[in-house]
Design an enzyme around this catalytic site. Structure first.
Site, PDB file in Angstrom:
ATOM      1  N   THR A 155       0.867  -1.174   0.000  1.00  0.00           N
ATOM      2  CA  THR A 155       0.000   0.000   0.000  1.00  0.00           C
ATOM      3  C   THR A 155       0.905   1.226   0.000  1.00  0.00           C
ATOM      4  O   THR A 155       1.626   1.461   0.976  1.00  0.00           O
ATOM      5  CB  THR A 155      -0.889   0.029   1.260  1.00  0.00           C
ATOM      6  N   LYS A 177      -7.801   1.518  -3.200  1.00  0.00           N
ATOM      7  CA  LYS A 177      -7.477   1.080  -1.838  1.00  0.00           C
ATOM      8  C   LYS A 177      -7.642   2.225  -0.831  1.00  0.00           C
ATOM      9  O   LYS A 177      -8.280   2.063   0.210  1.00  0.00           O
ATOM     10  CB  LYS A 177      -6.040   0.553  -1.831  1.00  0.00           C
ATOM     11  N   LYS A 211      -1.894   5.044   8.561  1.00  0.00           N
ATOM     12  CA  LYS A 211      -1.061   5.133   7.348  1.00  0.00           C
ATOM     13  C   LYS A 211      -1.954   5.362   6.110  1.00  0.00           C
ATOM     14  O   LYS A 211      -1.687   6.241   5.291  1.00  0.00           O
ATOM     15  CB  LYS A 211      -0.260   3.828   7.182  1.00  0.00           C
TER      16      LYS A 211
HETATM   17  P1  NAD Z   1       6.066  -5.837   7.271  1.00  0.00           P
HETATM   18  O1  NAD Z   1       6.863  -4.719   7.810  1.00  0.00           O
HETATM   19  O2  NAD Z   1       5.722  -7.001   8.159  1.00  0.00           O
HETATM   20  O3  NAD Z   1       6.777  -6.460   5.961  1.00  0.00           O
HETATM   21  C1  NAD Z   1       7.523  -5.691   5.064  1.00  0.00           C
HETATM   22  C2  NAD Z   1       8.815  -6.464   4.805  1.00  0.00           C
HETATM   23  O4  NAD Z   1       9.570  -5.772   3.802  1.00  0.00           O
HETATM   24  C3  NAD Z   1       9.710  -6.576   6.041  1.00  0.00           C
HETATM   25  O5  NAD Z   1       9.946  -7.943   6.344  1.00  0.00           O
HETATM   26  C4  NAD Z   1      10.991  -5.834   5.647  1.00  0.00           C
HETATM   27  O6  NAD Z   1      12.162  -6.403   6.180  1.00  0.00           O
HETATM   28  C5  NAD Z   1      10.934  -5.974   4.136  1.00  0.00           C
HETATM   29  N1  NAD Z   1      11.741  -4.992   3.420  1.00  0.00           N
HETATM   30  C6  NAD Z   1      11.824  -3.650   3.592  1.00  0.00           C
HETATM   31  N2  NAD Z   1      12.670  -3.096   2.705  1.00  0.00           N
HETATM   32  C7  NAD Z   1      13.134  -4.130   1.938  1.00  0.00           C
HETATM   33  C8  NAD Z   1      14.033  -4.220   0.852  1.00  0.00           C
HETATM   34  N3  NAD Z   1      14.659  -3.138   0.379  1.00  0.00           N
HETATM   35  N4  NAD Z   1      14.278  -5.431   0.316  1.00  0.00           N
HETATM   36  C9  NAD Z   1      13.685  -6.535   0.789  1.00  0.00           C
HETATM   37  N5  NAD Z   1      12.807  -6.522   1.840  1.00  0.00           N
HETATM   38  C10 NAD Z   1      12.550  -5.337   2.390  1.00  0.00           C
HETATM   39  O7  NAD Z   1       4.725  -5.184   6.677  1.00  0.00           O
HETATM   40  P2  NAD Z   1       3.357  -5.929   6.277  1.00  0.00           P
HETATM   41  O8  NAD Z   1       2.394  -5.863   7.399  1.00  0.00           O
HETATM   42  O9  NAD Z   1       3.684  -7.238   5.659  1.00  0.00           O
HETATM   43  O10 NAD Z   1       2.827  -4.916   5.162  1.00  0.00           O
HETATM   44  C11 NAD Z   1       3.390  -4.871   3.856  1.00  0.00           C
HETATM   45  C12 NAD Z   1       2.548  -3.931   3.017  1.00  0.00           C
HETATM   46  O11 NAD Z   1       1.193  -4.419   2.979  1.00  0.00           O
HETATM   47  C13 NAD Z   1       2.464  -2.490   3.545  1.00  0.00           C
HETATM   48  O12 NAD Z   1       2.505  -1.609   2.459  1.00  0.00           O
HETATM   49  C14 NAD Z   1       1.128  -2.467   4.264  1.00  0.00           C
HETATM   50  O13 NAD Z   1       0.562  -1.173   4.317  1.00  0.00           O
HETATM   51  C15 NAD Z   1       0.303  -3.393   3.395  1.00  0.00           C
HETATM   52  N6  NAD Z   1      -0.844  -4.022   4.071  1.00  0.00           N
HETATM   53  C16 NAD Z   1      -0.685  -4.572   5.305  1.00  0.00           C
HETATM   54  C17 NAD Z   1      -1.786  -5.171   5.924  1.00  0.00           C
HETATM   55  C18 NAD Z   1      -1.650  -5.799   7.304  1.00  0.00           C
HETATM   56  O14 NAD Z   1      -2.676  -6.135   7.913  1.00  0.00           O
HETATM   57  N7  NAD Z   1      -0.440  -6.008   7.820  1.00  0.00           N
HETATM   58  C19 NAD Z   1      -3.031  -5.212   5.281  1.00  0.00           C
HETATM   59  C20 NAD Z   1      -3.150  -4.667   4.000  1.00  0.00           C
HETATM   60  C21 NAD Z   1      -2.035  -4.081   3.404  1.00  0.00           C
END
Ligand code: NAD
Length: 298
Positions: free
Chosen positions: A94, A169, A244
């Site tokens: 997102t 979204k 966010k």
């Molecule tokens: P998270 O922080 O658990 O996962 C993100 C991952 O990306 C981390 O493990 C981090 O180490 C990795 N990362 C960051 N920079 C990187 C890079 N340069 N190379 C490789 N890996 C890298 O976050 P999440 O909860 O999994 O959310 C991910 C996305 O999904 C976000 O944009 C969030 O807004 C969206 N989202 C989350 C949810 C939820 O309920 N958690 C729901 C809908 C959407």
């Protein structure tokens, strides 16, 4: 066997990647966090030592990263210089509409197909393969996106051209944030007026106040068994993530010169709730702020 590179296997990405494995696809995963990568490997992915290594033979690249700045950097520095030109690039994070469009333009200039495909649904839906995807891409490419996303999805929508997925979204989640606050306010008022909250639920859920925030995700503990309100507001959709998304909506509104006063109020209220230390609670816990009963939150 379709070869998929999965970049960012955190809370959401790990389950999504393992659903690709379950569908018989070969998934090469990379994450900066060793713990996150270990979880993806436990789910059947092959670990890669870098983004470049993960994407070098990929037919599909899926990114699930925290924010726009991470997505821009990873595509510019690591993915576009190394990925085969035939690959399909899908960002499921997102992020802001401008970053999605900027990355899409970079991909177009490099001769690679790209689409923004953010998701509706949280970690449980990611693990279960029941996310809804909103895709911004060329009409002609949509079937390929649908096929790539299907093992992780209960629905895949074509929202429109590049950036339309992110627009869908943030507009959807702005409705969600505003409607939840409305439902919480109504419960708090009903209580003050001596109307039993359960009675209010029974009536409003069959009247014009009916909405998803009330009948599927009821913030008042009791009426909807599966709602986070019955689990101390643990899990669910975190206040920090709702904040966010509301910030993204307000930024987009300012740039597009759109009037979104209710979205602005919702952002301010969730920012206050987050600032009080409740960012890791489900967003429906904001009910206790409205009731003046924050003490009831652990
Ligand atoms: P998270 O922080 O658990 O996962 C993100 C991952 O990306 C981390 O493990 C981090 O180490 C990795 N990362 C960051 N920079 C990187 C890079 N340069 N190379 C490789 N890996 C890298 O976050 P999440 O909860 O999994 O959310 C991910 C996305 O999904 C976000 O944009 C969030 O807004 C969206 N989202 C989350 C949810 C939820 O309920 N958690 C729901 C809908 C959407």
């Amino acid at each position: 066997m379709t070869r998929i590179a999965f970049i960012g296997v955190g809370n959401m990405g790990a389950g999504m990647a393992s659903n690709q494995v379950k569908a018989g696809r070969a998934v090469s995963a990379f994450d900066l966090s060793a713990a996150a990568l270990d979880r993806a490997v436990a789910g059947g992915c092959t670990p890669a030592g870098s983004v470049a290594e993960a994407v070098k033979d990929a037919e599909v690249v899926i990114t699930m990263l925290p924010a726009g700045k991470h997505v821009r950097a990873v595509y510019e520095t690591d993915i576009l210089p190394n990925v085969p030109r035939t690959a399909l690039l899908i960002d499921c994070s997102t992020i802001d509409v401008d970053s999605a469009r900027a990355v899409g333009e970079m991909a177009r200039a490099a001769g690679v197909r790209f689409g923004d495909a953010p998701v509706s649904g949280g970690i449980m839906a990611a693990d279960a393969g029941t996310l809804a995807f909103m895709v911004g891409c060329e009409e002609a490419d949509f079937a390929a996106f649908e096929d790539a996303l299907s093992p992780m999805a209960r629905a895949v929508f074509h929202a429109g051209a590049l950036g339309a997925g992110q627009a869908a979204k943030i507009c959807n989640n702005m409705v969600l944030g505003i409607s939840m606050l409305g439902v919480c306010e109504a419960f708090a008022l009903a209580e003050k007026l001596g109307l039993a909250p359960e009675k209010f639920f029974d009536i409003a859920s069959k009247s014009s106040g009916q909405c998803w925030s009330l009948t599927t995700y009821c913030p008042w503990p009791g009426p909807v068994e599966a709602a986070p309100s019955n689990r101390g507001y643990e899990g669910g959709f975190l206040t920090a993530l709702m904040l966010k998304d509301l910030k993204l909506a307000q930024d987009a509104a300012a740039k597009a010169n759109a009037t979104t006063p209710m979205g602005a109020q919702a952002e301010a209220l969730f920012a206050m709730f987050d600032g009080l230390g409740y960012g890791q609670k489900d967003f429906s816990a904001v009910l206790q702020l409205m009731r003046g009963k924050l003490g009831e939150l652990a």
